[in-house]
Design a protein around this motif. Structure first.
Motif, PDB file in Angstrom:
ATOM      1  N   LEU A 283      30.388  38.564  36.932  1.00 33.47           N
ATOM      2  CA  LEU A 283      30.040  38.661  35.512  1.00 33.47           C
ATOM      3  C   LEU A 283      30.710  37.498  34.776  1.00 33.47           C
ATOM      4  O   LEU A 283      31.921  37.333  34.803  1.00 33.47           O
TER       5      LEU A 283
ATOM      6  N   SER B 183      32.136  43.682  22.912  1.00 41.65           N
ATOM      7  CA  SER B 183      30.919  43.496  23.703  1.00 41.65           C
ATOM      8  C   SER B 183      31.260  43.111  25.139  1.00 41.65           C
ATOM      9  O   SER B 183      30.497  43.384  26.069  1.00 41.65           O
TER      10      SER B 183
ATOM     11  N   LYS C  76      31.672  46.301  26.817  1.00 42.50           N
ATOM     12  CA  LYS C  76      30.384  46.948  27.002  1.00 42.50           C
ATOM     13  C   LYS C  76      29.668  46.361  28.226  1.00 42.50           C
ATOM     14  O   LYS C  76      29.135  47.080  29.073  1.00 42.50           O
ATOM     15  N   LYS C  77      29.698  45.024  28.310  1.00 44.24           N
ATOM     16  CA  LYS C  77      29.018  44.365  29.424  1.00 44.24           C
ATOM     17  C   LYS C  77      29.650  44.736  30.755  1.00 44.24           C
ATOM     18  O   LYS C  77      28.968  44.921  31.767  1.00 44.24           O
TER      19      LYS C  77
ATOM     20  N   VAL D  84      31.158  47.488  31.436  1.00 46.36           N
ATOM     21  CA  VAL D  84      30.757  48.852  31.776  1.00 46.36           C
ATOM     22  C   VAL D  84      29.341  48.861  32.338  1.00 46.36           C
ATOM     23  O   VAL D  84      29.049  49.506  33.346  1.00 46.36           O
ATOM     24  N   GLU D  85      28.457  48.106  31.665  1.00 42.36           N
ATOM     25  CA  GLU D  85      27.067  48.038  32.113  1.00 42.36           C
ATOM     26  C   GLU D  85      26.970  47.570  33.559  1.00 42.36           C
ATOM     27  O   GLU D  85      26.201  48.092  34.357  1.00 42.36           O
ATOM     28  N   ARG D  86      27.736  46.555  33.862  1.00 46.70           N
ATOM     29  CA  ARG D  86      27.671  45.992  35.217  1.00 46.70           C
ATOM     30  C   ARG D  86      28.520  46.795  36.205  1.00 46.70           C
ATOM     31  O   ARG D  86      28.523  46.512  37.403  1.00 46.70           O
ATOM     32  N   ASN D  87      29.236  47.773  35.697  1.00 44.51           N
ATOM     33  CA  ASN D  87      30.172  48.527  36.507  1.00 44.51           C
ATOM     34  C   ASN D  87      31.129  47.581  37.219  1.00 44.51           C
ATOM     35  O   ASN D  87      31.393  47.707  38.412  1.00 44.51           O
ATOM     36  N   SER D  88      31.610  46.624  36.468  1.00 46.26           N
ATOM     37  CA  SER D  88      32.477  45.616  37.067  1.00 46.26           C
ATOM     38  C   SER D  88      33.855  45.732  36.444  1.00 46.26           C
ATOM     39  O   SER D  88      33.981  45.990  35.253  1.00 46.26           O
TER      40      SER D  88
END
Lengths: 195, 637
Positions: free
Chosen positions: B177, B187, B190-191, B193-197
């Motif tokens: 990422l 943000s 948030k990103k 979390v979205e990528r589960n990274s």
């Protein structure tokens, strides 16, 4: 009148063949043939297979294999009964000469005991009132003799494959022989520094 | 028109996967258009970064090596044997070749046009499966076609390279990422979390600027003192460890520990000024070690049948090969490899006992020779013996029969793995070397007390034995018996010392290599007999006379002698070094040619290697002098 004698009316393919020698050779042609015997006067060619070698590669799509139809011209020496029975497509001698000359044109010929093959071809040509084969030729038997430093020793094809540790095919037709010869030639070519 | 040439090729193809299932006519079509290439030894078919060829290749005879440049060294990735397919890259990728292909011995290769072959992939599911299977990492193939699959996957994609990666390149997240430096903290979170990274690389102009991890949020945000709209650069870690692409697992591990971090960023050349290629995390390293020696031993112990063992053995060979290309000291490889091999034999014996039923008496399986010295890096001979406890005379025949059968089974299995039985029959399956403890004690004491008379088929390797399986007490008592006999026995040392001096000289009078003059190995140098043998035998003599129990490795024996016989310490250390060098030469030769590496073609060595080899061989004179001196050998000058 005189010009008629010297400039005999040769067929088109023969002119093309002789003309091709104005340019240098671009490929090797590995040739192998099956004859009815070893006598160049009495025996005839029954099948010919050839494939070309360019840049250390055997080009399979540029290869051919022909079987020649014979009429018995001497009943005692050639019994042609088996020919009529066989199912393979055959062509006549004159047709075959055209195919062969078109194919080999100015290339360098490679064969196992090639001098005999050329002799047979020459005889076929003279039968059709044409000249002689003009190609340069390499004999793989002579090449092996040079590598092993043996003088004029006879090597059968299988023997050569074994000596040079090349795969031996268990099939046994003219084309298979030509294929083996091609591999042997590739193997020895670099050793002898033939380009 | 009939095309016998092509039929020849079809004949060959039909014997090999994945063409077995393809119809004759389809194969004939392909074969007619194919080319046959002859490659002389060490000629290359394609190089790294060569434009893709229009063909893929099948080995018809000879061996092709696929190599790659790792750490500026040409490293062997895979060997392609007869019937292997390679050069499949054009099927799957557009960019240039990633591997070199070199003929390791004169080879004939068929070139098959890819355009023509593609329709077959669609037509024959089995062919497609074969190709796909090689790309899925989970595919656990059997030992035999393992190399095959490997070759395909190497040619296809780089990410598959890490199968055996303890000393190899590391597989890592190639698509981490990335967040521009001006992203707000909120943000960014948030990103992630979205990528589960759990980690993101903060970039500035597509160059690394910092690292943002879960820990940073915990440490710096949770207090609530920071504005969540601030740039994420305010909480990122600025000292990032950056590495280059071709990092090995071992290196990566070191860096992680040294820099006390959990992540390494990968860039093109290892500096922050080039493009980001990916991210290595601790997890990647743990994952990559599924093939490390410890795990291998564990796998061997868990193997349920011989087939599995065979598969693991192929991995084991790979581990050795890779260790070599990575220049791990031979002594360490010896130890690890020896340990693994012993476990393989042990497991093998267990399988055979399962088959034959419980042994009728307690016994011990001893490895002899190189196996016992833990110096068997190449597929050389196996030597072994069985010693069983003394039993009543009436049962003796049955017991002996059982153990000979057991030995036969174990040895034939080991042979399947590639270890030839000893040509002198120093094997437990030979009734001479499968005996009871008191019989063996008698043999040993006979040999030691009157050497020469009973030595006809009793060779020095019987003094190098190592416990593999069974009752260790039997081995101990045998050892004690031998050393009791050896104590103050001058005749024996006189005899074996002289035996040593009789070995053929490695160098001629003019300091040239004494190469073989006749036979199939003409003009090659017999490294085993004329080099290693001296060191091994000498080390054994020293070890026996100084009663160095339990040390079998030649290297360690010399090292130990340096302590026990401090007067000549320097010499011993020198011997140890030279021995390791010679072994390196042999193993290299063996791995390259898949043989026992006993013969080496000195003409093919580089000048530096030649000098090294000569130097190591010259040290043999010192050994001889030392032995003469020590054991006061007089019979031969």
């Amino acid at each position: 009148m005189l010009s008629k004698i010297f400039n005999k009316e040769y067929p088109e393919f023969w002119k093309k063949y002789t003309d091709s020698f104005k340019n240098p050779a671009t490929k090797y042609v590995v040739i192998s043939m099956e004859t009815s015997g070893l006598d160049t006067d009495k025996d005839v060619i029954m099948a010919i297979a050839a494939t070309s070698v360019i840049n250390n590669r055997i080009i399979l799509k540029d290869s051919f294999e022909i079987f020649i139809q014979h009429k018995a011209f001497n009943e005692t020496s050639l019994d042609n009964e088996f020919i009529t029975v066989s199912k393979v497509d055959k062509i006549t001698e004159s047709q075959s000469v055209e195919i062969i000359l078109n194919y080999i044109s100015n290339s360098i010929l490679i064969g196992h005991r090639i001098d005999f093959d050329i002799e047979m071809l020459n005889k076929l040509l003279s039968k059709l009132k044409l000249g002689k084969i003009r190609n340069e030729a390499f004999d793989i038997e002579a090449m092996l003799n040079k590598i092993l430093e043996t003088n004029d020793k006879m090597y059968a094809l299988d023997e050569m494959s074994n000596i040079l540790k090349m795969p031996v095919s268990n099939r046994n037709s003219v084309a298979d022989d030509a294929y083996s010869i091609a591999l042997l030639f590739l193997k020895m070519k670099d050793k002898l520094g033939i380009r | 028109m009939k095309n016998t040439f092509a039929e020849n090729i079809v004949d060959f193809l039909q014997q090999h996967d994945p063409f077995k299932t393809v119809a004759f006519t389809d194969l004939l079509d392909i074969a007619t258009q194919s080319e046959i290439i002859y490659l002389e030894k060490s000629k290359r078919l394609f190089k790294i970064n060569d434009e893709l060829h229009k063909n893929f290749y099948i080995v018809h005879s000879g061996i092709i090596h696929l190599t790659k440049i790792i750490d500026a060294q040409e490293t062997l990735i895979s060997k392609c044997y007869v019937g292997s397919i390679f050069g499949l890259r054009p099927f799957f990728a557009k960019n240039n070749y990633a591997l070199n292909s070199i003929a390791n011995e004169d080879a004939v290769v068929y070139a098959i046009p890819i355009v023509l072959f593609k329709p077959l992939l669609a037509k024959y599911a089995a062919v497609m499966d074969y190709f796909l299977e090689s790309f899925s990492e989970q595919s656990k193939s059997t030992g035999e076609n393992y190399q095959n699959l490997k070759a395909i996957s190497e040619a296809g994609s780089e990410s598959e390279l890490t199968d055996f990666s303890y000393f190899q390149e590391l597989e890592y997240d190639k698509n981490p990422l990335l967040l521009p430096v001006h992203t707000s903290i909120a943000s960014a979170a948030k990103k992630m979390v979205e990528r589960n990274s759990s980690v993101a690389i903060i970039t500035q102009n597509a160059r690394i600027s910092g690292l943002l991890t879960d820990a940073d949020f915990r440490k710096k945000i949770a207090f609530g003192t920071l504005n969540l709209e601030a740039d994420c650069s305010s909480i990122m870690q600025q000292n990032v460890t950056i590495v280059e692409e071709s990092i090995s697992v071992a290196e990566a591990q070191l860096l992680l520990l040294k820099n006390d971090t959990n992540y390494l960023c990968v860039t093109e050349d290892g500096t922050e000024n080039t493009r980001i290629k990916g991210m290595i995390s601790e997890r990647d390293i743990i994952k990559s070690q599924s093939n490390n020696p410890g795990v291998l031993i564990d796998e061997i112990r868990k193997a349920k049948n011989f087939e599995e063992l065979k598969y693991i053995h192929s991995k084991y060979l790979f581990v050795i090969q890779n260790s070599f290309t990575k220049n791990i000291p031979i002594f360490h490889i010896n130890n690890t490899a020896g340990g693994i091999l012993h476990t393989i034999i042990e497991q093998n014996i267990k399988f055979c006992i399962e088959k034959l039923g419980t042994p009728p008496a307690r016994f011990v399986w001893l490895a002899l020779g190189s196996q016992a010295r833990k110096e068997q890096l190449v597929l050389s001979d196996q030597d072994n013996m069985i010693v069983y406890e003394d039993i009543a005379a009436d049962k003796h025949r049955d017991v002996k029969f059982y153990f000979v059968q057991l030995a036969k089974l174990v040895i034939s299995n080991m042979e399947l793995l590639g270890y030839k039985p000893c040509p002198n029959e120093h094997l437990a399956s030979n009734i001479k070397w499968c005996k009871s403890l008191s019989d063996f004690t008698a043999i040993y004491s006979n040999c030691i007390k009157s050497p020469g008379e009973n030595m006809s088929d009793f060779s020095g390797i019987f003094f190098d034995f190592e416990y593999i399986y069974g009752e260790i007490k039997i081995k101990d008592s045998l050892e004690i018996a031998i050393h009791q006999n050896l104590a103050n026995n001058k005749i024996f040392f006189d005899y074996i010392g002289n035996q040593l001096l009789k070995l053929p000289q490695p160098l001629t009078f003019f300091k040239k290599f004494a190469v073989e003059e006749t036979g199939i190995n003409k003009d090659q140098f017999n490294l085993k007999e004329k080099g290693l043998q001296f060191y091994i035998d000498a080390a054994r003599v020293f070890a026996l006379s100084y009663n160095l129990k339990g040390i079998n490795s030649t290297f360690l024996r010399f090292k130990q002698m340096a302590i026990s016989d401090a007067k000549n310490a320097e010499k011993y250390l020198d011997f140890a070094e030279n021995y390791i060098k010679l072994q390196g030469f042999r193993a290299k030769e063996g791995i390259l040619n898949d043989n026992d590496g006993a013969f080496i073609d000195t003409n093919k060595l580089s000048k530096i290697d030649k000098e090294e080899l000569k130097k190591s061989l010259m040290a043999i004179d010192d050994i001889i002098d030392l032995i003469k001196d020590k054991y006061k050998l007089t019979r031969f000058s």
